[in-house]
Write a protein that holds these residues in place. Sequence first.
Motif, mmCIF file in Angstrom:
data_model
loop_
_atom_site.group_PDB
_atom_site.id
_atom_site.type_symbol
_atom_site.label_atom_id
_atom_site.label_comp_id
_atom_site.label_asym_id
_atom_site.label_seq_id
_atom_site.Cartn_x
_atom_site.Cartn_y
_atom_site.Cartn_z
ATOM 1 N N PHE A 187 0.853 -1.186 0.000
ATOM 2 C CA PHE A 187 0.000 0.000 0.000
ATOM 3 C C PHE A 187 0.889 1.237 0.000
ATOM 4 O O PHE A 187 1.285 1.758 1.038
ATOM 5 N N LEU A 188 1.203 1.707 -1.212
ATOM 6 C CA LEU A 188 2.122 2.816 -1.437
ATOM 7 C C LEU A 188 1.368 3.938 -2.145
ATOM 8 O O LEU A 188 0.226 3.749 -2.580
ATOM 9 N N PRO A 189 1.972 5.131 -2.282
ATOM 10 C CA PRO A 189 1.287 6.215 -2.977
ATOM 11 C C PRO A 189 0.774 5.793 -4.356
ATOM 12 O O PRO A 189 1.479 5.111 -5.108
ATOM 13 N N HIS A 190 -0.459 6.167 -4.648
ATOM 14 C CA HIS A 190 -1.171 5.926 -5.904
ATOM 15 C C HIS A 190 -1.730 4.512 -6.010
ATOM 16 O O HIS A 190 -2.370 4.186 -7.015
ATOM 17 N N THR A 191 -1.524 3.663 -5.013
ATOM 18 C CA THR A 191 -2.140 2.343 -5.027
ATOM 19 C C THR A 191 -3.454 2.385 -4.253
ATOM 20 O O THR A 191 -3.700 3.299 -3.458
ATOM 21 N N GLN A 192 -4.281 1.365 -4.491
ATOM 22 C CA GLN A 192 -5.607 1.331 -3.883
ATOM 23 C C GLN A 192 -5.747 0.155 -2.930
ATOM 24 O O GLN A 192 -5.088 -0.876 -3.072
ATOM 25 N N GLY A 193 -6.612 0.332 -1.951
ATOM 26 C CA GLY A 193 -6.941 -0.727 -1.020
ATOM 27 C C GLY A 193 -8.395 -0.601 -0.609
ATOM 28 O O GLY A 193 -9.088 0.345 -0.997
ATOM 29 N N ARG A 194 -8.852 -1.561 0.183
ATOM 30 C CA ARG A 194 -10.230 -1.534 0.655
ATOM 31 C C ARG A 194 -10.227 -1.774 2.158
ATOM 32 O O ARG A 194 -9.589 -2.714 2.645
ATOM 33 N N VAL A 195 -10.901 -0.884 2.881
ATOM 34 C CA VAL A 195 -10.988 -1.019 4.329
ATOM 35 C C VAL A 195 -12.003 -2.113 4.644
ATOM 36 O O VAL A 195 -13.186 -1.995 4.302
ATOM 37 N N LEU A 196 -11.538 -3.180 5.281
ATOM 38 C CA LEU A 196 -12.417 -4.306 5.612
ATOM 39 C C LEU A 196 -13.135 -4.092 6.933
ATOM 40 O O LEU A 196 -14.314 -4.441 7.057
ATOM 41 N N SER A 197 -12.427 -3.533 7.916
ATOM 42 C CA SER A 197 -13.049 -3.315 9.218
ATOM 43 C C SER A 197 -12.242 -2.297 9.999
ATOM 44 O O SER A 197 -11.059 -2.068 9.721
ATOM 45 N N VAL A 198 -12.913 -1.688 10.977
ATOM 46 C CA VAL A 198 -12.265 -0.776 11.911
ATOM 47 C C VAL A 198 -12.702 -1.186 13.311
ATOM 48 O O VAL A 198 -13.871 -1.023 13.681
ATOM 49 N N ASP A 199 -11.786 -1.732 14.081
ATOM 50 C CA ASP A 199 -12.070 -2.183 15.433
ATOM 51 C C ASP A 199 -11.649 -1.083 16.405
ATOM 52 O O ASP A 199 -10.463 -0.907 16.684
ATOM 53 N N THR A 200 -12.625 -0.338 16.902
ATOM 54 C CA THR A 200 -12.305 0.788 17.782
ATOM 55 C C THR A 200 -11.911 0.334 19.184
ATOM 56 O O THR A 200 -11.317 1.109 19.936
ATOM 57 N N THR A 201 -12.236 -0.912 19.528
ATOM 58 C CA THR A 201 -11.830 -1.442 20.833
ATOM 59 C C THR A 201 -10.365 -1.859 20.810
ATOM 60 O O THR A 201 -9.573 -1.462 21.668
ATOM 61 N N ALA A 202 -10.011 -2.648 19.802
ATOM 62 C CA ALA A 202 -8.613 -3.079 19.650
ATOM 63 C C ALA A 202 -7.766 -2.004 18.992
ATOM 64 O O ALA A 202 -6.536 -2.125 18.959
ATOM 65 N N LYS A 203 -8.450 -0.973 18.445
ATOM 66 C CA LYS A 203 -7.766 0.135 17.771
ATOM 67 C C LYS A 203 -6.930 -0.360 16.593
ATOM 68 O O LYS A 203 -5.764 -0.011 16.429
ATOM 69 N N LEU A 205 -7.210 -1.142 12.239
ATOM 70 C CA LEU A 205 -7.890 -1.040 10.949
ATOM 71 C C LEU A 205 -7.378 -2.164 10.067
ATOM 72 O O LEU A 205 -6.157 -2.320 9.904
ATOM 73 N N ARG A 206 -8.297 -2.934 9.510
ATOM 74 C CA ARG A 206 -7.901 -4.028 8.603
ATOM 75 C C ARG A 206 -8.064 -3.564 7.168
ATOM 76 O O ARG A 206 -9.150 -3.127 6.757
ATOM 77 N N LEU A 207 -6.975 -3.643 6.422
ATOM 78 C CA LEU A 207 -6.934 -3.123 5.052
ATOM 79 C C LEU A 207 -6.597 -4.230 4.071
ATOM 80 O O LEU A 207 -5.594 -4.940 4.227
ATOM 81 N N GLN A 208 -7.452 -4.383 3.055
ATOM 82 C CA GLN A 208 -7.136 -5.281 1.947
ATOM 83 C C GLN A 208 -6.293 -4.495 0.949
ATOM 84 O O GLN A 208 -6.788 -3.628 0.241
ATOM 85 N N ALA A 209 -5.011 -4.761 0.932
ATOM 86 C CA ALA A 209 -4.052 -4.004 0.134
ATOM 87 C C ALA A 209 -3.655 -4.803 -1.109
ATOM 88 O O ALA A 209 -4.049 -5.959 -1.258
ATOM 89 N N PRO A 210 -2.883 -4.207 -2.032
ATOM 90 C CA PRO A 210 -2.534 -4.902 -3.273
ATOM 91 C C PRO A 210 -1.852 -6.249 -3.090
ATOM 92 O O PRO A 210 -2.078 -7.172 -3.880
ATOM 93 N N GLN A 211 -1.018 -6.408 -2.071
ATOM 94 C CA GLN A 211 -0.276 -7.658 -1.941
ATOM 95 C C GLN A 211 -0.845 -8.583 -0.873
ATOM 96 O O GLN A 211 -0.763 -9.805 -1.000
ATOM 97 N N LYS A 212 -1.382 -8.025 0.203
ATOM 98 C CA LYS A 212 -1.988 -8.855 1.230
ATOM 99 C C LYS A 212 -2.788 -7.982 2.181
ATOM 100 O O LYS A 212 -2.687 -6.750 2.150
ATOM 101 N N THR A 213 -3.570 -8.623 3.021
ATOM 102 C CA THR A 213 -4.346 -7.902 4.021
ATOM 103 C C THR A 213 -3.447 -7.540 5.198
ATOM 104 O O THR A 213 -2.613 -8.344 5.626
ATOM 105 N N ALA A 214 -3.612 -6.318 5.699
ATOM 106 C CA ALA A 214 -2.770 -5.837 6.794
ATOM 107 C C ALA A 214 -3.626 -5.284 7.911
ATOM 108 O O ALA A 214 -4.658 -4.640 7.662
#
Length: 230
Positions: A187-203, A205-214
């Motif tokens: 997930f670098l400048p000009h690349t796209q990802g999709r936010v899968l979830s935001v856990d405000t308790t665990a703080k 953010l799960r991101l589906q990025a070009p190479q893997k989920t982070a």
Amino acid sequence: MEEHQSAAFRRSPGRGEYLVRIYVQLREHKRVVRARLAEKMGVTPPAVTQALRRMARDGLVVEDNDTGVQLTPQGKAMAEATLRRHYLLERLLVDQTAYSWATVDQEADRLEHALSPELERHLYEHLGRPSTCPHGNPFPGSPQEQMLIEARTLAQAIPGEHVTMLRVTEEGEEEPELMGLLWECGFLPHTQGRVLSVDTTAKILRLQAPQKTADIPLALAELVRVSGTL
């Protein structure tokens, strides 16, 4: 030896490093105070006080109880010149030598003081007149500077949103965990990802990025600027 040299560099920042640090914080709309400067630069509060006193004497900064540390026009010009050299060296190392995107910031710090005006002009033309550093931060005065600075953070994205990376802030570049996560997931400048979830308790953010989920801590996601759509 390398670790010793890096630590020594951080303990003894030069005037240009102080000016850039102040400039970047002001550009990010943060109030600059001595305690924060000391923390971010890895020096003692008395060292910051002495440095600011010298720079004030030289007409580069002013301090105010309400607004904090501010740059004079001369100090701002010097900070912008140093930052341009830094960004050009980052672009040179990443674009021309495939140096690590995640760690190039430190190398540019070491090299920027040796760059002559002639070489700076040559690099600017040779590299195609770049307007951002490899991490997406805008050159001072570039056309998209305001848009990139004002862009919202990744931490503000919502589940299901498709986001495009715009930049990693200068503060973010100093976070090895963040830089490693972004590099590994692609997930670098000009690349796209999709936010899968935001856990405000665990703080987290799960991101589906070009190479893997982070899984990115929300505190670090605050240091990434994005645009996005649902």
